[in-house]
Enzyme design. Structure first.
Site, PDB file in Angstrom:
ATOM      1  CG  ASP A 209      -1.563  -1.328   1.398  1.00 34.20           C
ATOM      2  OD1 ASP A 209      -2.486  -1.687   0.468  1.00 34.20           O
ATOM      3  OD2 ASP A 209      -1.597  -1.952   2.338  1.00 34.20           O
ATOM      4  CG  ASP A 248      -3.110  -4.262  -1.270  1.00 36.61           C
ATOM      5  OD1 ASP A 248      -4.101  -4.710  -1.844  1.00 36.61           O
ATOM      6  OD2 ASP A 248      -2.410  -4.735  -0.301  1.00 36.61           O
ATOM      7  CG  ASP A 252      -4.853  -1.284   3.472  1.00 35.59           C
ATOM      8  OD1 ASP A 252      -5.623  -0.498   2.577  1.00 35.59           O
ATOM      9  OD2 ASP A 252      -4.369  -2.259   3.247  1.00 35.59           O
ATOM     10  NE  ARG A 305     -11.124  -3.611  -0.644  1.00 33.44           N
ATOM     11  CZ  ARG A 305     -10.113  -4.391  -0.676  1.00 33.44           C
ATOM     12  NH1 ARG A 305      -8.786  -4.141  -0.331  1.00 33.44           N
ATOM     13  NH2 ARG A 305     -10.200  -5.781  -1.136  1.00 33.44           N
TER      14      ARG A 305
END
Length: 429
Positions: A209, A248, A252, A305
């Site tokens: 990430d 990715d 996060d 997301r």
């Protein structure tokens, strides 16, 4: 070469201009304001604002950044980033390619031949020599592109063009970190793994990430830009009928992380954007945590997301979500296991042809609050629209808590103008 720390010079193999004690108005000394989201809870987030002159650094390479972190340790520190820090470089600054990371004997062509579903099947993940070599190659890359941030740190870009390229900045199991005014671009995985059991037809899964908050507390992320930039997923080839996806997430928040405020950032041109809580089985670490505030952020041309939430009490308000013509789009807010999402006073701009019922996506039974949101300039009950359009995924209203840690709450009709103009790197003041 040397790093210059305040008025004294400490030889560390780093080059940088002298950094004197910052004036009071220096953005590098800024702290998260009281009541500004979950990051302000408890002791609040001050980062490296208390840094002494010998713990102020200006860095212009990955090696210099790592050396500054090591030199200061957990003492309050301010790291000023000048220009581009390419994480795919060795300690001398020479660029590294995927071939440099590849373990001897690994070949993508052989990997594709060995694990073609027609040969390998669809019932188990790859194993054997080429998968072992892929895993070893991935470990070689991870050792370069993953860089951990110590506690009590402010990392801030100098000017509008400070950038971390191909890097995975990790705020892991530490407290009190601020990251501001940086562009994070193209954290790409040279060695995605094929998983034929992922979904109905299998998927390529990647690591890295742009920024990870892993088990950390009191984090403020402000006026940053996140983008795939030079390497969009849409330009990647297809293998086994699925895109060879090398990215990715952009941000996060996982593994028991807590008390995070993300404000005035731009999340752009990406698929799997924000993941808050990474597993349904993480009750032991995540229950009662994953408390995150998102406000005044711009989400443009992202697929899904924004965020997808498990467990956390997430407050998302005054954000602008822009779904552009021709882009791939799945959903914006993902409602996952034991999540308590509050999504209020946001603006959503949907291009023609996109169904507002898909703005919400239900993964698990969890109520949410979604009041006073505007879609294309009109107040819209997102839950009612979702339930009418996708009755098989019925959502329940009422997250069970009311956010109190908010400062400025703008009229959602003004949000597109305010956020589009003010969010992202280079717009700090």
């Amino acid at each position: 070469m040397r790093i210059v720390v305040g008025c004294a010079a400490l030889v560390l193999g780093i080059t940088g201009p002298a950094a004197s004690a910052a004036p009071h108005h220096d953005p590098a000394r800024a702290v998260l304001a009281a009541h500004d989201g979950w990051g302000s809870a408890g002791a609040g987030t001050t980062g490296g604002s208390a840094a002494t002159a010998d713990h102020i650094y200006t860095v212009s390479s990955r090696a210099e950044l790592v050396a500054a972190f090591k030199d200061a340790g957990d003492a309050p520190k301010i790291i000023k980033v000048r220009g581009t820090l390419d994480f795919n470089t060795d300690d001398t600054g020479a660029g590294l390619s995927c071939d440099d990371y590849a373990a001897p004997g690994y070949r993508l062509e052989q990997y594709l031949a060995d694990y073609d579903p027609a040969v390998w099947g669809r019932d188990q993940v790859p194993s054997g020599p080429q998968e072992d070599l892929r895993d070893a190659s991935a470990a070689n890359q991870a050792a370069r592109v993953e860089v951990k941030v110590p506690a009590n740190t402010t990392v801030i870009g100098l000017g509008p063009h400070a950038r971390i390229l191909s890097g995975d900045l990790q705020i892991e199991n530490v407290d009190n970190v601020i990251v501001r005014n940086l562009t994070f671009e193209d954290a790409f995985d040279c060695f995605p793994q094929w998983d034929p059991t992922d979904g109905d037809t299998g998927n390529w899964n990647s690591e890295y990430d742009n920024l990870v908050v892993y088990g950390a507390t009191h984090v403020w992320l402000d006026h940053n830009t996140f983008t795939d930039g030079r390497r969009p997923d849409s330009a990647q080839p297809y293998y086994f009928g699925r895109i060879y996806q090398q990215h990715d997430g952009e941000l996060d928040v996982v593994k028991g992380a807590n008390y995070v405020t993300a404000s005035w950032n731009a999340f752009t041109d990406h698929d799997k954007t924000l993941l808050f809580g990474n597993s349904d089985s993480a009750t032991a670490t995540d229950a009662g945590k994953i408390k995150v505030t998102l406000h005044h952020n711009l989400f443009r041309s992202i697929t899904e997301r924004a965020p997808r939430v498990r467990f956390g009490q997430v407050d998302s308000y005054n954000n602008h979500f822009v779904i552009t013509p021709g882009q791939e789009y799945a959903y914006t807010f993902g409602v996952g296991k034991n999540s308590q999402l509050v999504a209020e006073h946001n603006a959503i701009t949907l291009a023609p042809g996109f169904d507002p019922a898909t703005i919400l996506k239900k993964w698990s039974e969890a109520p949410l609050t979604a009041d006073d949101n505007y879609v294309n300039g009109r107040r819209t009950d997102l839950i009612a629209v979702h339930n009418a359009g996708i009755p098989a995924e019925h959502l329940t209203s009422g997250a069970g808590w009311t956010p109190t840690l908010r400062t400025r709450v703008d009229n959602p009709r003004a949000v597109p103008h305010l956020v589009d103009r003010g969010a992202g790197a280079g717009k700090i003041h």
